[in-house]
Design an enzyme around this catalytic site. Structure first.
Site, short mmCIF file in Angstrom:
data_model
loop_
_atom_site.label_atom_id
_atom_site.label_comp_id
_atom_site.label_asym_id
_atom_site.label_seq_id
_atom_site.Cartn_x
_atom_site.Cartn_y
_atom_site.Cartn_z
N ILE A 43 12.68 16.92 8.67
CA ILE A 43 12.66 18.08 9.42
C ILE A 43 14.29 18.20 9.26
O ILE A 43 15.03 17.41 10.57
CB ILE A 43 12.50 18.35 10.46
CG1 ILE A 43 10.43 18.25 10.55
CG2 ILE A 43 12.82 19.89 11.38
CD1 ILE A 43 10.09 18.23 11.77
N GLU A 55 8.44 9.92 8.85
CA GLU A 55 7.74 9.05 9.72
C GLU A 55 7.77 9.16 10.71
O GLU A 55 6.35 9.39 11.56
CB GLU A 55 8.23 7.39 9.44
CG GLU A 55 8.16 7.23 7.16
CD GLU A 55 9.48 7.98 6.58
OE1 GLU A 55 10.03 8.92 6.89
OE2 GLU A 55 10.33 6.80 6.33
#
Length: 135
Positions: A43, A55
């Site tokens: 993001i 992750e």
């Protein structure tokens, strides 16, 4: 859950990436030791600093739901969502993994459901700083 299934989930998660600046989409699928899967995508943010990796998105979602024991994570990524190489987690993500995962934690980096490599956390973060260092 087998590795192929986990990679497939990571590929699906990659499609949700918000990456208008780099155009580099990443997806992750994190498997808990209890068999639950949490997904994440990268993001981005115009200020760059607030950007979050796929992750860490998966880990933070899981941790915010009370999960603290993890078995493995599958990671895929590529420019415009085209997976063309194996991409390793960044150093910050490796450090987050070291906080919550033991030496048996597996990191799967994939080109596809059929083509992937698996590494242990100590292979990708040798001599990592962990909570044990503060004991």
């Amino acid at each position: 859950m087998n590795d192929k299934e986990l990679v497939k989930i990571a590929i699906d998660a990659m499609q949700k990436s918000y990456s208008p600046y780099s155009k580099f989409k990443v997806g992750a699928a994190l498997l808990t030791k209890q068999g639950k899967v949490y997904t994440g995508c990268n993001i981005e943010n115009a200020a760059y600093g607030p950007t979050n990796c796929a992750e860490r998105t998966a880990f933070f979602k899981a941790i915010s739901e009370g999960e603290k024991e993890f078995a493995k994570i599958a990671i895929v990524g590529g420019k415009d969502g085209n997976i063309t190489d194996l991409f390793m987690p960044c150093g910050v993500c490796r450090q987050v993994m070291a906080e919550f995962c033991d030496e048996n934690f597996q990191i799967i980096v994939a080109l596809s459901e059929e083509s992937f490599k698996t590494f242990s956390l100590p292979e990708l973060l040798p001599f990592g700083f962990t909570p044990k260092n503060l004991s």
